[in-house]
Every structure is written in structure tokens, then in C-alpha cells.
Scaffold this active site. Sequence first.
Site, PDB file in Angstrom:
ATOM      1  N   LYS A 165      60.379  50.437  30.651  1.00 51.29           N
ATOM      2  CA  LYS A 165      59.632  49.194  30.750  1.00 51.29           C
ATOM      3  C   LYS A 165      60.396  48.290  31.694  1.00 51.29           C
ATOM      4  O   LYS A 165      61.602  48.041  31.497  1.00 51.29           O
ATOM      5  CB  LYS A 165      59.491  48.530  29.372  1.00 51.29           C
ATOM      6  CG  LYS A 165      58.543  47.339  29.369  1.00 51.29           C
ATOM      7  CD  LYS A 165      57.109  47.780  29.595  1.00 51.29           C
ATOM      8  CE  LYS A 165      56.146  46.611  29.472  1.00 51.29           C
ATOM      9  NZ  LYS A 165      54.741  47.042  29.613  1.00 51.29           N
ATOM     10  N   SER A 234      56.618  51.451  33.558  1.00 52.44           N
ATOM     11  CA  SER A 234      55.510  50.548  33.273  1.00 52.44           C
ATOM     12  C   SER A 234      55.993  49.112  33.392  1.00 52.44           C
ATOM     13  O   SER A 234      57.003  48.739  32.792  1.00 52.44           O
ATOM     14  CB  SER A 234      54.972  50.817  31.858  1.00 52.44           C
ATOM     15  OG  SER A 234      53.917  49.948  31.533  1.00 52.44           O
TER      16      SER A 234
END
Length: 370
Positions: A165, A234
Site C-alpha cells: 500500500k 495499490s
Amino acid sequence: MRTTSVGVVRIATKGPGDVSGLMTMIDSGAIDPNDILAVLGKTEGNGGVNDFTREYAVAALCTALAPHLRLSPQEVEHRIAFVMSGGTEGVLSPHITVFTRSRADQGTAGVAGKRLSIGMAHTRDFLPEELGRSAQIAETARAVKAAMGDAGIADPADVHFVQIKCPLLTSDRIEAAGARGNKTATTSAYGSMAYSRGASALGVAVALGEIAPDIRDEDVLRSHDLFSSVASTSSGIELMHNVVIVLGNSASSASEFEIGHAVMTDAIDSAAVIAALSSVGLGIAPQATAGRELVNIFAKAEAAPNGSVRGFRHTMLEDTDISSTRHARAAVGGLIGGLAGTGAVYVSGGAEHQGPPGGGPVAVIARLPD
């Protein structure tokens, strides 16, 4: 010596704020909240800069887990790695995958072979002007190696999926860099998602020895021949550092699960999906191979940057109504869902430097027979 036991469970959700499935498993004793190390989820947002379903899902999970862990919601978010991927286009179904890790019990002496292991690490916070550049690559590479150590994995060949992330730029962050006399990699908030994803993926490739470490800022989003075969990154607005989760197989794990992977060369590469299933002893749906059970599939998807798939033109990059990442998630999700027999699979859009251009890694976790 088996020192850890890693568990993994996929739980369907009725919405980004739905924690009922997880709470039911905690209340029944099926999941010990103290053992939760990471939660990967798919939410029904748009996957863009303004996809607040990701933050909503994390807030709901942290609030629900806080009493069980005797922590504040903010402390829960620092203790557990939450990676929410927005966008469940087509047949993709919203769900979360919960990973737990605990000490192996004494009854694991008969466990043979390498089993699923998980490790986690964080980078430092980045300055806005560092996103999408060599600083993010180098820091990510360091964190990947630290997460491998946390997972008890020494051989890069045993790493099958690295979920990250990473941050993105906002107008405030871009202005802050400018006030210091620095320029960011882009002035587009949406474009910054690709820069951050790409630099993070290159950090994985450096850490695992897939590419040489002498990466330049100008290689990001331009040198498409540089990529990782196991990276999945992401971007989100809710953080300024990278959260790194390494998934692989380790001899120190007594898990009843195993992970394998393959690499899709394009969005319709069914052979790669079948190869990934085969790597953990599974066939295409219905999976009933030697008592093994599919737990989940994790994959990346992107619209081929050259505008074609196997010689035929695609229009994903030219659609001004729907983002190309949404097209790609729907296409790859449909392909994998058909072969897996379920739409509850984790397909994330935006695969810059994550597999070859237009393709991406696909990893499969299976439960082994008793």
C-alpha cells in the site's frame, strides 16, 4: 524447526463498513484477533483518488477490532496492515482476506515442505517530491528485505506475492513540495497513483534481484522492460509511507496453506492463471484436486499501454467515461473468476512495473489436505 503457524480466511462483505463476518469468526473462536497480522480487501469503490470506501473499510475494521485488542482504533491501524483495493467491477465480489500468524504448536513435527508464511514492514514517511522516484524505490527495497526476514524467507524464489500500500499526491501535498522549492513527479493526483505504484514495484524487483539496483527517476513509467513478477501495489490517500506485506513459503512455517504464482503476459492469459492454480496443486473450477481447497487468488491488471491485445486494438485507454483501470479489473476479474469458479478474488488495477506491460502477477493460496 517450525516456529510459526499462518492462517488465512476469505470473508464476504455486504459493504465497505461490514465487519459482521469477521466479528462472527472472532466470537466463535475461529479467529484470535491478537493473531491478525494483515487484512487485504476489495471494496466497491471506483479505485480512484476519491475512493473513500477504502478509508471507510479500514475505519470500520479498526473500530470493531479495538475493544478485542484493548487498543484505540488508531493503534489498531498501526498494529495491523490494512490494504484495501477499491473497484469490484464486473463479477468481482467485495470481500476481505484475513491473515493471522501465531506460534506453531508442538504437534507440527510431521509437517513437511515449505508452507505459507507472511511478513510485514513499513518504510519511513515520504516527502511528496519523493513519490515515484528513486527514494521510494530504495526505501521499498529495504522494507521488502525486512519483511522477508519477518516472514522467515531467505530465498527470493520462495516469495510469491508482495502486496504494497503506497501513497499518492494531493493538491496540498504538491503545494507543500513547491513551498520548499521542489517539484513533484507529476502535478496530477490521479497520475501520481501510477508513479507511486510503479516506483514501489521497482523497489520489490530490486530487493528480489529481478533487476539491477541502478534505477533512475526517469525509468519509472517509461522503462517498461523493468518489472517485478510478484509485486502488487495499490495507492491510497490515507498514508504517506509504504506498507509492505510479503507472502511466500518457508520451512519455518507450520501453516496448512501454500502459495504459488505465475505471470500473466496480457489480460486474457488464461494459461498463466491455470499455471498459478497448478503451482499449488489445483485445477480449474471445480477444484477438487487431492483434497486441496482454493482460498483466494491475488492478481494485478492493467490496460496494455501499446493499445492492443495480441494484435487487436483495445479501447480501454481511449474511454473518457470509464477509467482504464476499471476496464482492466473487470476483464481480468472475469477471466480469473471463470477459471476459479468464484468472483470473490482480489484483482487490483494499475500494474505499472508489476509484470510485463499489459499483464501482471497472479498468485494462488490453497489449503492443503489434513
